[in-house]
Design a protein around this motif. Structure first.
Motif, short mmCIF file in Angstrom:
data_model
loop_
_atom_site.label_atom_id
_atom_site.label_comp_id
_atom_site.label_asym_id
_atom_site.label_seq_id
_atom_site.Cartn_x
_atom_site.Cartn_y
_atom_site.Cartn_z
N ASP A 50 0.24 -1.43 -0.25
CA ASP A 50 -0.08 -0.10 0.33
C ASP A 50 0.52 1.07 -0.02
OD1 ASP A 50 -2.40 1.21 0.47
OD2 ASP A 50 -1.50 1.63 2.33
N GLN A 51 2.03 1.04 0.67
CA GLN A 51 2.91 2.42 1.28
C GLN A 51 3.69 2.72 -0.80
OE1 GLN A 51 5.13 0.89 4.01
NE2 GLN A 51 4.77 3.50 5.39
N ALA A 52 4.06 1.42 -0.96
CA ALA A 52 4.56 1.82 -2.15
C ALA A 52 3.65 2.26 -2.84
CB ALA A 52 5.06 -0.15 -2.73
N ALA A 53 2.66 1.74 -3.37
CA ALA A 53 1.05 2.33 -4.13
C ALA A 53 0.71 3.42 -4.15
CB ALA A 53 0.06 1.40 -4.19
N LYS A 54 1.03 4.32 -3.22
CA LYS A 54 1.24 5.27 -2.49
C LYS A 54 2.62 6.54 -2.79
CE LYS A 54 -2.42 5.39 0.69
NZ LYS A 54 -2.56 4.95 2.92
N ILE A 55 3.84 6.00 -3.00
CA ILE A 55 4.81 6.93 -3.53
C ILE A 55 5.22 6.49 -4.60
CG2 ILE A 55 7.25 6.36 -3.07
CD1 ILE A 55 6.72 5.53 0.30
N GLU A 56 4.86 5.56 -5.68
CA GLU A 56 4.99 5.49 -6.92
C GLU A 56 4.45 7.25 -7.87
OE1 GLU A 56 5.52 3.11 -10.60
OE2 GLU A 56 5.09 1.71 -8.97
N PRO A 57 3.52 7.14 -7.59
CA PRO A 57 2.75 8.15 -8.47
C PRO A 57 3.15 9.60 -7.83
CG PRO A 57 0.49 6.56 -7.30
CD PRO A 57 2.46 6.02 -7.11
N ILE A 58 3.96 9.89 -6.77
CA ILE A 58 4.17 10.81 -6.00
C ILE A 58 5.55 11.34 -6.75
CG2 ILE A 58 5.78 11.80 -4.21
CD1 ILE A 58 3.07 10.43 -2.52
#
Length: 151
Positions: free
Chosen positions: A64-72
């Motif tokens: 979940d964290q990775a999925a939020k960080i990648e678009p950033i």
């Protein structure tokens, strides 16, 4: 006896080549296809997917964290490319905008991390900054060929 000495020299030479290759670009991944910034003396932006994978490894991110960080990271890369292409602003203005964007991105990433991950991330940032300063001053980089987060 000559064979042993020759073999030792060959091993040493290969070790030097491997070490210099590992330290050649400690902060950059291979640039995405079509990115010619490095040809113009500018740093190529690391791939957001590779950056996310590296952060996942180093910080043990949840999916979940990775999925939020990648678009950033992808958004930062896109905005940086736009800034580099902006010929209407002075280099100083572009640099200031890039620095502000990096700080904003770091804040967004840190908001997603746990306290211990945030502490590790800040340490990674400080180490990367020190490596950049050492490199800029011509000093040999301290430590090994560890990756930076690219940010």
């Amino acid at each position: 006896m000559k064979f042993v000495r020759c073999f030792a020299v060959l091993g040493f030479a290969l070790g030097l080549v491997a070490t210099s290759a590992a330290n050649a670009q400690p902060f950059q991944d291979t640039p995405p296809a079509g990115n010619s910034d490095s040809a113009h003396g500018q740093h190529a932006m690391p791939d957001p997917q590779k950056q996310t994978a590296r952060l996942s490894r180093k910080l043990q991110l949840t999916p979940d964290q990775a999925a939020k960080i990648e678009p950033i990271l992808a958004n930062r890369m896109q905005q940086m490319q736009q800034m580099r292409g902006d010929t209407s602003s002075s280099p100083r203005d572009v640099h200031q905008k890039m620095r502000a964007l990096k700080q904003d991105t770091d804040s967004q990433i840190q908001a997603i991390l746990t306290d211990s991950q945030r502490q590790q991330y800040q340490q990674m940032q400080q180490q990367a900054m020190q490596k950049r300063l050492d490199h800029k001053q011509g000093a040999p980089a301290a430590g090994g060929g560890s990756d930076d987060d690219g940010g």
